[in-house]
Design a protein around this motif. Structure first.
Motif, mmCIF file in Angstrom:
data_model
loop_
_atom_site.group_PDB
_atom_site.id
_atom_site.type_symbol
_atom_site.label_atom_id
_atom_site.label_comp_id
_atom_site.label_asym_id
_atom_site.label_seq_id
_atom_site.Cartn_x
_atom_site.Cartn_y
_atom_site.Cartn_z
ATOM 1 N N VAL A 112 73.133 -6.268 -29.825
ATOM 2 C CA VAL A 112 73.898 -7.093 -30.772
ATOM 3 C C VAL A 112 75.077 -6.302 -31.313
ATOM 4 O O VAL A 112 76.208 -6.798 -31.391
ATOM 5 C CB VAL A 112 72.995 -7.581 -31.920
ATOM 6 C CG1 VAL A 112 73.835 -8.227 -33.027
ATOM 7 C CG2 VAL A 112 71.958 -8.569 -31.406
ATOM 8 N N TYR A 113 74.824 -5.036 -31.677
ATOM 9 C CA TYR A 113 75.892 -4.210 -32.225
ATOM 10 C C TYR A 113 76.987 -3.964 -31.185
ATOM 11 O O TYR A 113 78.176 -3.994 -31.507
ATOM 12 C CB TYR A 113 75.337 -2.870 -32.715
ATOM 13 C CG TYR A 113 76.407 -1.986 -33.318
ATOM 14 C CD1 TYR A 113 76.843 -2.197 -34.615
ATOM 15 C CD2 TYR A 113 76.993 -0.963 -32.578
ATOM 16 C CE1 TYR A 113 77.839 -1.406 -35.174
ATOM 17 C CE2 TYR A 113 77.991 -0.175 -33.123
ATOM 18 C CZ TYR A 113 78.408 -0.399 -34.421
ATOM 19 O OH TYR A 113 79.405 0.370 -34.957
ATOM 20 N N LYS A 114 76.588 -3.741 -29.949
ATOM 21 C CA LYS A 114 77.568 -3.513 -28.879
ATOM 22 C C LYS A 114 78.437 -4.751 -28.653
ATOM 23 O O LYS A 114 79.641 -4.651 -28.417
ATOM 24 C CB LYS A 114 76.860 -3.151 -27.570
ATOM 25 C CG LYS A 114 76.205 -1.783 -27.561
ATOM 26 C CD LYS A 114 77.237 -0.674 -27.402
ATOM 27 C CE LYS A 114 76.553 0.657 -27.192
ATOM 28 N NZ LYS A 114 77.541 1.760 -27.010
ATOM 29 N N ASN A 115 77.813 -5.914 -28.721
ATOM 30 C CA ASN A 115 78.543 -7.156 -28.486
ATOM 31 C C ASN A 115 79.349 -7.601 -29.695
ATOM 32 O O ASN A 115 80.398 -8.234 -29.555
ATOM 33 C CB ASN A 115 77.567 -8.281 -28.099
ATOM 34 C CG ASN A 115 77.109 -8.198 -26.667
ATOM 35 O OD1 ASN A 115 77.799 -8.644 -25.750
ATOM 36 N ND2 ASN A 115 75.935 -7.609 -26.454
ATOM 37 N N LEU A 116 78.832 -7.277 -30.878
ATOM 38 C CA LEU A 116 79.499 -7.721 -32.100
ATOM 39 C C LEU A 116 79.391 -6.605 -33.139
ATOM 40 O O LEU A 116 78.577 -6.665 -34.049
ATOM 41 C CB LEU A 116 78.844 -9.001 -32.630
ATOM 42 C CG LEU A 116 79.605 -9.803 -33.684
ATOM 43 C CD1 LEU A 116 80.920 -10.321 -33.113
ATOM 44 C CD2 LEU A 116 78.754 -10.971 -34.169
ATOM 45 N N PRO A 117 80.218 -5.557 -33.000
ATOM 46 C CA PRO A 117 80.117 -4.394 -33.896
ATOM 47 C C PRO A 117 80.290 -4.777 -35.362
ATOM 48 O O PRO A 117 81.057 -5.682 -35.698
ATOM 49 C CB PRO A 117 81.270 -3.489 -33.431
ATOM 50 C CG PRO A 117 81.581 -3.947 -32.043
ATOM 51 C CD PRO A 117 81.290 -5.409 -32.021
ATOM 52 N N SER A 118 79.571 -4.060 -36.220
ATOM 53 C CA SER A 118 79.678 -4.254 -37.666
ATOM 54 C C SER A 118 80.428 -3.068 -38.258
ATOM 55 O O SER A 118 79.960 -1.933 -38.190
ATOM 56 C CB SER A 118 78.279 -4.362 -38.282
ATOM 57 O OG SER A 118 78.353 -4.508 -39.672
ATOM 58 N N PHE A 119 81.599 -3.342 -38.819
ATOM 59 C CA PHE A 119 82.440 -2.276 -39.354
ATOM 60 C C PHE A 119 82.427 -2.305 -40.883
ATOM 61 O O PHE A 119 82.085 -3.328 -41.493
ATOM 62 C CB PHE A 119 83.884 -2.431 -38.863
ATOM 63 C CG PHE A 119 84.035 -2.292 -37.370
ATOM 64 C CD1 PHE A 119 83.896 -1.057 -36.765
ATOM 65 C CD2 PHE A 119 84.302 -3.398 -36.574
ATOM 66 C CE1 PHE A 119 84.027 -0.919 -35.392
ATOM 67 C CE2 PHE A 119 84.430 -3.274 -35.206
ATOM 68 C CZ PHE A 119 84.290 -2.030 -34.614
ATOM 69 N N PRO A 120 82.784 -1.194 -41.525
ATOM 70 C CA PRO A 120 82.908 -1.197 -42.991
ATOM 71 C C PRO A 120 83.865 -2.286 -43.455
ATOM 72 O O PRO A 120 84.826 -2.638 -42.762
ATOM 73 C CB PRO A 120 83.481 0.200 -43.295
ATOM 74 C CG PRO A 120 83.040 1.045 -42.143
ATOM 75 C CD PRO A 120 83.076 0.138 -40.944
ATOM 76 N N LYS A 121 83.598 -2.831 -44.620
ATOM 77 C CA LYS A 121 84.379 -3.950 -45.128
ATOM 78 C C LYS A 121 85.835 -3.578 -45.356
ATOM 79 O O LYS A 121 86.739 -4.374 -45.102
ATOM 80 C CB LYS A 121 83.758 -4.457 -46.441
ATOM 81 C CG LYS A 121 84.434 -5.697 -47.002
ATOM 82 C CD LYS A 121 83.697 -6.211 -48.221
ATOM 83 C CE LYS A 121 84.348 -7.491 -48.753
ATOM 84 N NZ LYS A 121 83.621 -8.022 -49.942
ATOM 85 N N TYR A 122 86.078 -2.360 -45.856
ATOM 86 C CA TYR A 122 87.440 -1.951 -46.183
ATOM 87 C C TYR A 122 87.867 -0.758 -45.335
ATOM 88 O O TYR A 122 87.110 0.189 -45.159
ATOM 89 C CB TYR A 122 87.548 -1.558 -47.664
ATOM 90 C CG TYR A 122 87.090 -2.627 -48.628
ATOM 91 C CD1 TYR A 122 87.636 -3.901 -48.596
ATOM 92 C CD2 TYR A 122 86.107 -2.351 -49.578
ATOM 93 C CE1 TYR A 122 87.216 -4.890 -49.480
ATOM 94 C CE2 TYR A 122 85.685 -3.331 -50.473
ATOM 95 C CZ TYR A 122 86.242 -4.593 -50.417
ATOM 96 O OH TYR A 122 85.822 -5.549 -51.287
ATOM 97 N N HIS A 123 89.097 -0.809 -44.812
ATOM 98 C CA HIS A 123 89.673 0.327 -44.090
ATOM 99 C C HIS A 123 90.620 1.120 -45.001
ATOM 100 O O HIS A 123 90.903 2.285 -44.746
ATOM 101 C CB HIS A 123 90.434 -0.160 -42.854
ATOM 102 C CG HIS A 123 89.547 -0.825 -41.842
ATOM 103 N ND1 HIS A 123 88.670 -0.112 -41.060
ATOM 104 C CD2 HIS A 123 89.373 -2.120 -41.517
ATOM 105 C CE1 HIS A 123 88.011 -0.947 -40.262
ATOM 106 N NE2 HIS A 123 88.408 -2.171 -40.531
ATOM 107 N N THR A 124 91.129 0.452 -46.030
ATOM 108 C CA THR A 124 91.971 1.095 -47.033
ATOM 109 C C THR A 124 91.480 0.662 -48.408
ATOM 110 O O THR A 124 90.565 -0.160 -48.516
ATOM 111 C CB THR A 124 93.454 0.693 -46.880
ATOM 112 O OG1 THR A 124 93.578 -0.737 -47.055
ATOM 113 C CG2 THR A 124 93.988 1.086 -45.507
#
Length: 332
Positions: A112-124
């Motif tokens: 699931v993570y490979k197909n739909l990665p979960s990233f941190p909400k904020y980059h800045t």
């Protein structure tokens, strides 16, 4: 006809009963779950209940292939990795440790993570000075309407302590101690980070004599004085009160709404940044100004070995940081 969904508490209680636990024991175990957790699990159990009813499957029978089929349907319907992870935790509560450690389930979640990665909400993040400059205009504090005074207070507390809104909602008057240089507040309610053996959070708020317009300690004392008239009939001594009748202690969601309103008025893009982003902005700003990681972690309520700050909170300001590399190469 589909059997009506019984509710999250009944589901958990039945699961524990099937594990030969006594009712009083179950009561204690259920009390370990936060209200927010129960709400999340309720959604998971409700969908699993309807799936089992439709397929004529025993809700409490752990069959990994069937559960993975359920998860696959959710994934194909748009469920994120975070959502599926919450469902996994919910089902692990009723199925036990063997479920959460099953290799097939772990492999599925990696997929699931490979197909739909979960990233941190904020980059800045945003510059706290934008908000501080704005609320500094709301002065003198004694002349502010109650709603404005309250919004200024909770925003300054959020930025100066880097605490969660939930923590701010649990500040009690009886736990506030004032000295010449600072105000100290002990949070003795159960909050998200409360763990057996860990000391209760302690907030230390300095007086800024040369910056009274944005001094969180100063406005805190003014706020207490202004709101004393509303506290006679209250059954508790929580600090932060609602601003409309009937006056009562403010919830976390209400405080979040106030902070978000201030961020919007300050020019922060609240379609991107929530009230919780004050935690990102404050800790990142402190880091940029040379405050040690140990002090940041202690202030914000993270343990000494926690990686939360480095992984999810320490964010640069937009644009300026992004141009650093190119400027170094091209500028002469």
């Amino acid at each position: 006809m589909e059997t009506a969904y019984p509710g999250v508490s009944i589901i958990i209680r039945e699961a524990f009963t099937r594990q030969s636990l006594e009712p009083n024991t179950i009561d204690i175990m259920i009390s370990s779950l936060a209200v927010a957790t129960l709400k999340q699990y309720n959604c998971a159990y409700k969908k699993w209940w309807h799936f089992c009813t439709e397929k004529e499957i025993n809700f409490f029978h752990m069959d990994i292939p069937t559960i993975l089929n359920f998860f696959t349907i959710l994934f194909n319907n748009g469920a994120s990795y975070t959502t599926l992870n919450t469902y996994r935790s919910a089902l692990a509560l009723i199925f036990g440790k063997s479920f959460s450690e099953d290799n097939r389930l772990l492999r599925f979640m990696k997929g699931v993570y490979k197909n739909l990665p979960s990233f941190p909400k904020y980059h800045t993040t945003w510059d706290p000075n934008l908000v501080l400059d704005f609320v500094a205009k709301w002065y003198p504090n004694e002349d502010l309407p109650l709603d404005v005074l309250t919004q200024k207070l909770v925003t300054l507390l959020a930025l100066s302590t880097a605490q969660r809104v939930q923590t701010l909602s649990k500040i009690r008057l009886s736990n506030i101690k004032t000295s010449t240089d600072f105000i100290e507040i002990v949070i003795d309610d159960i909050i998200k980070t409360s763990v057996y053996g860990r000391p209760a959070p302690k907030l230390t708020i300095p007086f800024f004599i040369n910056k009274e317009q944005i001094c969180p300690a100063k406005i805190l004392l003014v706020y207490i004085n202004v709101t004393n008239q509303y506290r006679n009939d209250l059954q508790n001594d929580y600090l932060i009160l609602t601003t409309r009748k009937p006056i009562h202690n403010a919830s976390s969601s209400t405080i979040s709404r106030w902070i978000k309103s201030v961020l919007t008025k300050s020019g922060i893009d609240t379609s991107v940044f929530s009230a919780h982003s004050t935690r990102h902005a404050a800790t990142s700003s402190a880091s940029r100004k040379g405050v040690s990681i140990d002090v940041i972690k202690k202030t914000a309520g993270w343990t000494g070995n926690s990686l939360v700050f480095s992984k999810f909170y320490n964010r640069p300001l937009p644009v300026v940081e992004d141009l650093t590399f190119a400027n170094a190469i091209l500028d002469e």
